[in-house]
Design an enzyme around this catalytic site. Structure first.
Site, mmCIF file in Angstrom:
data_model
loop_
_atom_site.group_PDB
_atom_site.id
_atom_site.type_symbol
_atom_site.label_atom_id
_atom_site.label_comp_id
_atom_site.label_asym_id
_atom_site.label_seq_id
_atom_site.Cartn_x
_atom_site.Cartn_y
_atom_site.Cartn_z
ATOM 1 N N LYS A 14 0.847 -1.213 0.000
ATOM 2 C CA LYS A 14 0.000 0.000 0.000
ATOM 3 C C LYS A 14 0.877 1.255 0.000
ATOM 4 C CE LYS A 14 -2.093 -1.169 3.878
ATOM 5 N NZ LYS A 14 -1.436 -2.457 4.178
ATOM 6 N N ARG A 31 -10.393 0.539 7.614
ATOM 7 C CA ARG A 31 -9.947 -0.795 7.996
ATOM 8 C C ARG A 31 -11.051 -1.618 8.652
ATOM 9 N NH1 ARG A 31 -4.210 0.134 8.399
ATOM 10 N NH2 ARG A 31 -3.161 -1.785 8.967
ATOM 11 N N ARG A 61 11.964 -6.348 5.531
ATOM 12 C CA ARG A 61 11.927 -4.946 5.943
ATOM 13 C C ARG A 61 12.489 -4.790 7.362
ATOM 14 N NH1 ARG A 61 6.422 -1.684 5.636
ATOM 15 N NH2 ARG A 61 5.863 -2.928 7.451
ATOM 16 N N ARG A 91 10.245 -0.542 12.685
ATOM 17 C CA ARG A 91 8.840 -0.652 13.086
ATOM 18 C C ARG A 91 8.692 -1.761 14.114
ATOM 19 N NH1 ARG A 91 4.415 -0.040 8.309
ATOM 20 N NH2 ARG A 91 3.263 -1.262 9.852
ATOM 21 N N ARG A 96 -1.549 -9.124 13.008
ATOM 22 C CA ARG A 96 -2.005 -8.132 12.017
ATOM 23 C C ARG A 96 -2.757 -8.829 10.881
ATOM 24 N NH1 ARG A 96 3.719 -5.736 10.904
ATOM 25 N NH2 ARG A 96 2.818 -4.446 9.244
#
Ligand code: AP5
Ligand code: MG
Length: 193
Positions: A13, A88, A127, A135, A146
């Site tokens: 996204k 969401r 990542r 993060r 998640r």
């Protein structure tokens, strides 16, 4: 151009939003980025968000709707926006409809980026490694939560837009450029229609 990008954690996204900003001159409205800024600034919303984000749960709808309502009243959104990470929940989608109706604005497209869960695990692990764990929610344990939250609470948002014949789906498993081109094709088909 007013768009929503829907998709699970790691679907791309944020990556595709950056492309759309450059191409269409729209602004990116990422509720995740807004919350991370609030955490960094130590605002009351940020203090509340930190633990929720790290657990992979969702912030309450009313807080998120207020954040987006405030942001949509900023002048820079007048030339268009790409919503990344909002709505969401179906409650957020309904509130967004009301907000946009009140401004006599309509969405041009809702684009769902689909990626298999196993591939998402690989992307988030990469990542986490490359960013040195920037993060706090990029751990395997939080990613699992998640993803479960996405399937339970955000997939119904895709169904919400599908039933309104607004949902377009792109295969997010290709390279970043391939996914970007699929989005471009879909948007140009829409403009020519
Ligand atoms: P948020 O920040 O929205 O995170 P997310 O949905 O979990 O998604 P990510 O940002 O991890 O992934 P992305 O889809 O942007 O992918 P990216 O382009 O980075 O939300 C974080 C938290 O905030 C939520 O869990 C919740 O707690 C809270 N929150 C936020 N909004 C909320 C709301 N509306 N209501 C309630 N709570 C809310 O790509 C990922 C990685 O993959 C990158 O490293 C990228 O380089 C790579 N990549 C991208 N595309 C490709 C490709 N095609 N091939 C290979 N690699 C790729
Ligand atoms: Mg993102």
């Amino acid at each position: 151009m007013r768009l929503i990008l829907l998709g699970p954690p790691g679907a791309g996204k944020g990556t595709q939003s950056q492309r759309l900003i450059a191409k269409y001159g729209v602004v990116q409205l990422s509720t995740g980025d807004m919350l991370r800024s609030a955490v960094a600034a130590g605002t009351p919303v940020g203090v509340r968000a930190k633990a929720i984000i790290d657990r992979g749960e969702l912030m309450p709808d009313d807080i998120m709707i207020e954040l987006i309502a405030d942001r949509l009243s900023d002048a820079d959104t007048a030339s268009g926006f790409v919503l990344d990470g909002f709505p969401r929940t179906v409650g957020q989608a309904e509130a967004l409809d009301e907000l946009l109706d009140g401004k006599h604005l309509a969405l041009d497209a809702v684009i769902e980026i689909t990626v298999d869960d196993a591939v998402l695990e690989g992307r988030i692990a990469t990542r986490a490694q490359e960013s040195g764990g920037a993060r706090g929610d990029d751990t395997l344990e939080t990613l699992k939560r998640r993803l479960a939250v996405y399937h339970a609470q955000t997939e119904p948002v895709a169904a919400y837009y599908r039933s309104r014949e607004m949902l377009k789906t792109v295969d997010g498993m290709g390279t970043m450029d391939q996914v970007g081109e699929a989005i471009d094709t879909l948007l140009s088909a829409r403009t020519e229609a």
